[in-house]
Scaffold this active site. Structure first.
Site, PDB file in Angstrom:
ATOM      1  N   ARG A  26       0.856  -1.183   0.000  1.00  0.00           N
ATOM      2  CA  ARG A  26       0.000   0.000   0.000  1.00  0.00           C
ATOM      3  C   ARG A  26       0.893   1.234   0.000  1.00  0.00           C
ATOM      4  O   ARG A  26       1.645   1.466   0.947  1.00  0.00           O
ATOM      5  CB  ARG A  26      -0.900  -0.014   1.239  1.00  0.00           C
ATOM      6  N   SER A  49     -12.752  -4.078   0.051  1.00  0.00           N
ATOM      7  CA  SER A  49     -13.064  -3.422   1.315  1.00  0.00           C
ATOM      8  C   SER A  49     -14.571  -3.273   1.433  1.00  0.00           C
ATOM      9  O   SER A  49     -15.212  -2.701   0.540  1.00  0.00           O
ATOM     10  CB  SER A  49     -12.400  -2.042   1.382  1.00  0.00           C
ATOM     11  N   LYS A 103      -6.337   4.924   9.927  1.00  0.00           N
ATOM     12  CA  LYS A 103      -7.567   5.564   9.446  1.00  0.00           C
ATOM     13  C   LYS A 103      -8.437   5.900  10.655  1.00  0.00           C
ATOM     14  O   LYS A 103      -9.414   5.194  10.963  1.00  0.00           O
ATOM     15  CB  LYS A 103      -8.307   4.637   8.470  1.00  0.00           C
TER      16      LYS A 103
END
Length: 207
Positions: free
Chosen positions: A39, A108, A138
């Site tokens: 990522r 997701s 997050k």
């Protein structure tokens, strides 16, 4: 048929230089991570290609699956095992068509079982729910109840949990039905990434 996504699922954080990224990833893989997701939100195409290529090689050495976050083209170019897509990252069916029937395609699904149903119908290999705990990566992510994991199992889905997971709380997630736990800070910000990986992996072998 795509391989199952199970066990410790390491997710790389943004912003690490090559040496640190490869060092910590190698430790996590040696410690038992069965899946690695690359990522990187930098937008630096050369950096992303360079790092993804090296990480794919590391995963081959350790017998782990290599997944690219968001970028189907990069996954295809480096020969990744698959791609993980968020709600706004592209079409699952198109990714399946491009990468083939054996590719691992994750979706997701946040805190919504309805998204999981749609993702599976479109060809997803696994569905991910989170944040199951408060997440520094997050901090504003919706809270996903652990009951979603049992609901996903009832759909016949491979279920991944993400968000604030550490060696101290992962057992709760596994007991709730997670096939895999996706971990970022709990690995890459640990004092010893290899030790954290061994602790998390051991929870799967112990069950």
């Amino acid at each position: 048929m795509p391989p199952s996504v199970e066990g410790l699922y390491a997710v790389t954080p943004d912003g690490l230089d090559d040496a640190r990224l490869f060092e910590l990833t190698a430790a996590a893989l040696a410690g038992g991570a069965r899946v690695l997701q690359y990522r990187d939100k930098s937008g630096d195409a050369a950096r992303r290609l360079r790092q993804a290529t090296a990480l794919r090689r590391l995963c081959r050495v350790h017998g782990a699956l290599f997944i690219v976050n968001d970028d189907v083209g990069l996954a295809e170019r480096v020969g990744a095992d698959g791609v993980h897509l968020g709600r706004d990252d592209g079409d699952i069916a198109a990714a399946r068509s491009r990468l083939g029937p054996d590719a691992v395609i994750g979706a997701s699904c946040y805190d919504q079982i309805a998204l999981a149903r749609r993702a599976l119908a479109a060809g997803a290999s696994y569905v991910a729910f989170g944040a199951v705990f408060s997440s520094q990566t997050k901090p504003h992510a919706a809270a996903a109840p652990l009951s979603l994991l049992a609901e996903a199992a009832a759909l016949g889905a491979n279920a991944v949990a993400i968000g604030g997971i550490t060696p101290d709380n992962a057992a709760r997630v596994i007991e709730a039905g997670a096939d895999a736990v996706a971990v970022i800070g709990g690995l890459f910000e640990a004092k010893d990434a290899g030790e954290a990986a061994r602790a998390l992996s051991g929870l799967f072998t112990a069950r």
